[in-house]
Design a protein around this motif. Structure first.
Motif, PDB file in Angstrom:
ATOM      1  N   UNK A 363       0.860  -1.178   0.000  1.00  0.00           N
ATOM      2  CA  UNK A 363       0.000   0.000   0.000  1.00  0.00           C
ATOM      3  C   UNK A 363       0.897   1.228   0.000  1.00  0.00           C
ATOM      4  N   UNK A 364       1.145   1.780   1.182  1.00  0.00           N
ATOM      5  CA  UNK A 364       2.039   2.908   1.294  1.00  0.00           C
ATOM      6  C   UNK A 364       3.478   2.428   1.171  1.00  0.00           C
ATOM      7  N   UNK A 392       4.551   7.354  -1.973  1.00  0.00           N
ATOM      8  CA  UNK A 392       3.385   7.417  -1.098  1.00  0.00           C
ATOM      9  C   UNK A 392       3.861   7.242   0.341  1.00  0.00           C
ATOM     10  N   UNK A 393       3.388   8.134   1.194  1.00  0.00           N
ATOM     11  CA  UNK A 393       3.954   8.208   2.539  1.00  0.00           C
ATOM     12  C   UNK A 393       2.904   8.591   3.553  1.00  0.00           C
ATOM     13  N   UNK A 394       3.053   8.086   4.767  1.00  0.00           N
ATOM     14  CA  UNK A 394       2.166   8.495   5.847  1.00  0.00           C
ATOM     15  C   UNK A 394       2.950   8.516   7.154  1.00  0.00           C
ATOM     16  N   UNK A 395       2.378   9.191   8.148  1.00  0.00           N
ATOM     17  CA  UNK A 395       3.002   9.231   9.463  1.00  0.00           C
ATOM     18  C   UNK A 395       2.044   8.580  10.432  1.00  0.00           C
ATOM     19  N   UNK A 412       0.304  -3.212   7.499  1.00  0.00           N
ATOM     20  CA  UNK A 412      -0.096  -2.541   6.267  1.00  0.00           C
ATOM     21  C   UNK A 412       0.883  -2.833   5.129  1.00  0.00           C
TER      22      UNK A 412
ATOM     23  N   UNK B  35      -3.784   7.692  -2.565  1.00  0.00           N
ATOM     24  CA  UNK B  35      -2.746   6.669  -2.380  1.00  0.00           C
ATOM     25  C   UNK B  35      -1.431   7.280  -1.909  1.00  0.00           C
ATOM     26  N   UNK B  36      -1.106   8.437  -2.476  1.00  0.00           N
ATOM     27  CA  UNK B  36       0.134   9.125  -2.091  1.00  0.00           C
ATOM     28  C   UNK B  36       0.134   9.444  -0.596  1.00  0.00           C
TER      29      UNK B  36
END
Lengths: 456, 456
Positions: A363-364, A392-395, A412, B35-36
């Protein structure tokens, strides 16, 4: 309001993120192939007027249509007298609309309603759910996607050849190598029924012959007897069933000599093989199967079916040519050829053969993990920089123990984690962890992002 | 069967190839942004049990739900006596399922049913049609797409900031530059109602204030009076309405001094702006609008709305934070924040501003035109070679005059045509025509494909 345990209607499914990712992998492959071959997308409404749907799928189909209750006071036209006549009599009074049962009838409706704006030949694809009030069972759902491509407004056999090439490309992209495309021509079946002395009975013949793979010749034979085929006719059918690996064209040229339509079907099929040759494409994967009939009675020319070998579910795609798609809506002479991928079946096949690529499950790409509040706000800029590069990035949005943050990344399926703590804030560097190898190293942010970018 | 003229149900639409291409341009932009930012896709069934849907959207919503008639003998439980009680009494006997009314309730159902398998915080996006039995009018349909993203299972304000960044990215990708993101916090509205001496009446207050843009302060004032707000309260509201461009945080810090919840809302909002700073993203496009309320009463924290300036349709996206998404299904304490893009409205805005890029309207890149049968089979190999390079290509499948073939390419917006005739077969070269410039030149096939490839 009391709290109820929520439920799903029988025969329907949620597609969670993992399943969606896999489904999209299949659908994106199919879509890009359709586009590569010049097909354009169409979407029609889920609801159609029942006048459009009813009578198009046989009596059984009419039963399986989902009907939508009229809005508001739906009973206003229903008297006690009408009620006494039962559901079938009341139905037209309480429901005007139904849910799409397939993509073919709405497509035919669209072509008729837009005939003056469409440039023919019209190459359309359509990927949308359909609904059938069928008894749910393993692999059969009440809501499922169909995935159709059709060319209408031409009888050129180039279209048949192109369909075969599209199927081939989709399978090759999906890394499905062990399969066969079976092809036949409905006219050959018509010819056979003429030659064996049962002209005009090809429908009955087809329905029975279609079961050959499942129930074997003896049972098919019995069924034909029950349907009133003479013993002599059935006897004459023998050589066809036994034909095996003889040169089929040569054999049928003689067998069908007395049937004009049969020979025409044979010629059409030969031309499709010739055209495949002109594409300079290897045609070995195409198998002329003279007993391939398929259930649907509206095919008039070529018939296709695709089977994956050595899996529990075989047939994953099928189609054919029809001479009169839109006649039922008053527009005659629109010939077309189309086929349909069974998305649910392809899904099961790829699952069984473990052919979903790892990338389709990611996913990310990057998660930022952080110790404490300062680290969090420091980490936000990491996201900005990563996304600028298309990563694609998340915190992890809460203050939480490292273990919890890593557990989230793990679940994930996120391949990279950048860790920010007081040390990283001080040094201006970040710690990059590769979640697969477990390797962990401190470096500048841009260097870390470069490494991530290169590996995806 | 008699032939009827086919029709579409009122309030529904077909999306033909041109419209689909534009819609996909919007949806692909939104999807890639989701998605990003680490959101994952979910799809739920179109049909839900009515027990899941009913009572979630107010009385009006219940009326607007499409109900699906039970299959088979749907009248079997309906007696003449029941019939006499009218549609509302009969409804539960004839319909168990309904069509999805929005994406939020099915999402809540999904979260509750899968709570043990979901890793929280759960970032999901969902793009699917919904159905409402509303009176159709310009811009309002009975079947339309919603496009939602939500994060549930965390109350971190990072999520609010991220939503703003996502909106910003989508607009920037769509080349929409003149817009503003309005943000407010429901707690500030609660605080205001406390401060003006009407505690607990923020719902009434919100519904009226929400209309400020449309009907003006005088009408809102009248409405509040009708609702029984005292003149003193309304008087106290005045400075808020007139606040204009004063430093709102400074002003409200004083105005809300006596309201704990109001100050909390103000702090939350301030933190969102601080977080945007940490992303090193320009926050000028975000406008703290203290009278922004939005109709929906379930928001409990941040509230967003996006307006495109200088177009006939303004609001194209909105959302907010809710504290109890899943309580109605028995799972308490799931806080979340989400928002929704109005795809139909974005479509109209891009159309009005002529912002759909030309590439989004192109279908096939290359058509092969041919004189005569030999040329056709010669042209098939051109298709194979073009597709190998990823160039979408098709051949006009019939023998037809050049004019007809070019007309087809023109209508389908195909930018390149390769012409094959006897001369080309003899020379082994092809003629490449650029449909935009009209330029036409003979060259080797690979050279022609190279030129096409470079220009797309």
């Amino acid at each position: 309001m009391s709290i109820q345990k929520p439920t799903l209607p029988k025969g329907t499914r949620d597609f969670g993120p993992q399943v969606m990712a896999k489904r999209n992998y299949i659908l994106d492959t199919i879509k890009s192939t359709f586009k590569l071959f010049g097909f354009q997308q169409l979407e029609t409404p889920s609801m159609e007027n029942l006048s459009v749907l009813t009578g198009k799928y046989g009596d059984e189909g009419d039963q399986l249509l989902y009907k939508i209750l009229n809005s508001g006071d739906f009973l206003k036209k229903v008297t006690a007298e009408k009620l006494s006549k039962g559901s079938n009599a009341v139905l037209p009074l309480v429901a005007e609309k139904g849910l799409r049962y397939d993509l073919t009838v709405p497509f035919a409706r669209y072509v008729v309603m837009n005939r003056n704006d469409i440039t023919f030949p019209f190459k359309r694809f359509q990927i949308q759910p359909v609904w059938r009030a069928d008894r749910p069972q393993r692999g059969r759902y009440r809501e499922f996607y169909q995935c159709d491509a059709d060319v209408v407004g031409t009888d050129s056999l180039v279209c048949e050849a192109e369909i075969i090439l599209m199927i081939k490309r989709v399978f090759s992209e999906l890394k499905l190598n062990d399969y066969s495309i079976k092809i036949n021509n409905r006219k050959i079946l018509t010819g056979i029924s003429e030659v064996i002395g049962e002209p005009g009975r090809e429908s009955d013949l087809c329905v029975s012959i279609d079961k050959l793979d499942k129930i074997g010749w003896e049972k098919v034979r019995e069924e034909l007897e029950q349907k009133g085929f003479s013993e002599a006719s059935i006897e004459k059918l023998g050589p066809i069933i036994d034909m095996g690996s003889k040169d089929k064209f040569e054999f049928l040229q003689i067998f069908l000599a007395s049937s004009e339509v049969g020979l025409q079907g044979l010629n059409e099929l030969r031309e499709v093989f010739d055209l495949l040759g002109s594409f300079k494409e290897d045609e070995e994967f195409v198998d002329f199967d003279v007993v391939l009939a398929r259930g649907l009675s509206y095919y008039t020319g070529a018939i296709f079916e695709v089977k994956v070998n050595n899996v529990s579910i075989g047939s994953v795609s099928g189609g054919g040519r029809y001479d009169n798609l839109t006649g039922v809506f008053g527009l005659e002479g629109v010939s077309g050829v189309g086929f349909s991928f069974g998305v649910d079946r392809l899904y099961d096949v790829l699952e069984e053969l473990e052919l979903f690529p790892e990338e389709s499950l990611k996913s990310t790409t990057l998660m930022v993990a952080h110790f404490g509040e300062d680290a969090l706000s420091h980490g936000l800029n990491v996201l900005t920089e990563a996304r600028k590069l298309g990563i694609s990035a998340e915190i992890f949005p809460d203050d939480a123990k490292m273990k919890k943050q890593f557990n989230y990344a793990d679940k994930k399926n996120i391949p990279f984690v950048i860790i920010i703590g007081s040390e990283e804030i001080k040094s201006g560097e970040v710690t990059l962890k590769n979640m697969e190898s477990g390797e962990q190293r401190q470096m500048g942010l841009q260097e870390a992002l470069k490494q991530i970018k290169q590996s995806v």
